[in-house]
Design an enzyme around this catalytic site. Sequence first.
Site, short mmCIF file in Angstrom:
data_model
loop_
_atom_site.label_atom_id
_atom_site.label_comp_id
_atom_site.label_asym_id
_atom_site.label_seq_id
_atom_site.Cartn_x
_atom_site.Cartn_y
_atom_site.Cartn_z
N PHE A 246 0.83 -1.20 0.00
CA PHE A 246 0.00 0.00 0.00
C PHE A 246 0.87 1.26 0.00
O PHE A 246 1.79 1.38 0.81
CB PHE A 246 -0.87 0.06 1.26
CG PHE A 246 -2.07 -0.83 1.25
CD1 PHE A 246 -3.28 -0.39 0.72
CD2 PHE A 246 -2.00 -2.10 1.80
CE1 PHE A 246 -4.40 -1.21 0.72
CE2 PHE A 246 -3.12 -2.92 1.82
CZ PHE A 246 -4.32 -2.48 1.28
N ASP A 247 0.55 2.19 -0.89
CA ASP A 247 1.05 3.55 -0.75
C ASP A 247 0.36 4.13 0.48
O ASP A 247 -0.68 3.64 0.92
CB ASP A 247 0.69 4.34 -2.01
CG ASP A 247 1.03 5.81 -1.90
OD1 ASP A 247 2.15 6.13 -1.48
OD2 ASP A 247 0.15 6.65 -2.21
N LEU A 248 0.94 5.19 1.05
CA LEU A 248 0.34 5.80 2.25
C LEU A 248 -0.49 7.03 1.90
O LEU A 248 -1.71 7.04 2.01
CB LEU A 248 1.45 6.14 3.25
CG LEU A 248 1.03 6.88 4.53
CD1 LEU A 248 -0.08 6.15 5.26
CD2 LEU A 248 2.25 7.09 5.43
N ASP A 249 0.18 8.10 1.46
CA ASP A 249 -0.50 9.37 1.20
C ASP A 249 -1.46 9.25 0.02
O ASP A 249 -1.06 8.90 -1.09
CB ASP A 249 0.52 10.47 0.90
CG ASP A 249 1.37 10.80 2.12
OD1 ASP A 249 0.95 10.49 3.24
OD2 ASP A 249 2.46 11.37 1.92
N ILE B 239 -0.72 -1.00 -4.53
CA ILE B 239 -1.93 -0.19 -4.55
C ILE B 239 -1.54 1.27 -4.30
O ILE B 239 -0.90 1.58 -3.30
CB ILE B 239 -2.93 -0.65 -3.48
CG1 ILE B 239 -3.28 -2.12 -3.68
CG2 ILE B 239 -4.20 0.21 -3.53
CD1 ILE B 239 -4.12 -2.71 -2.58
#
Length: 223
Positions: A9-12, A166
């Site tokens: 997962f990307d965060l921002d 993602i």
Amino acid sequence: MGKYKIILFDLDGTLSDPKEGIIKSVQYALNKMDIVESSLDKLECFIGPPLQVSFAEYYHFNEANTQKAIQLYRERFKEKGMYENTLYPDTPGLLRLLKEQGFILAVATSKPTVFAEQILDYFQISTYFELIVGSNLDGTRSAKAEIIQYIIDSYPEYTLEEFIMIGDRKHDIIGANQTGIDSIGVTYGYGSLEELNGEKPTFMVDSLKQVNMILGGEAHSGK
């Protein structure tokens, strides 16, 4: 569970909405460098890419000024910016469900690892992730492909076909393509539909709820 085993997962813009903290910290840095930017919306382009890329691209800073701007940005970000952040309502439920289904979860962000860890702890979701990987504070390992590759190398017993990335920006999809893994582009973040489609993600979704449908094998590839 389908073919995917490890979810990055990307965060921002993917797990949380960091707009206020990031753009106010960018505005702070620019003001300190005698650049007055009154339109916060104009600074949305800073959400996602590495800071050294954005300061150079959008304000044409040389290396020295880019590094100065990053240090100024971090002054404010460490104090308050990282907490001016909102977790998307569906994030905890999705992470819990995926974990229960046996997936291995990791965070792959261009944000420095130390900040990402603090933000995930603040939101009380860090325990869902086996790995939290971002850039180094000195600016190295900032390209998304490098970050993804680091995670791939951490799981040598898995094939590339078992990983999926993602994210909401083209850098997430480019990083996935460069490392040979599948990807899901999410349209609710800060990358436009045109930006994401231009990099040909494996899947596209409009919400986090649709992510579980894909991982359960109920969606069709967009490629």
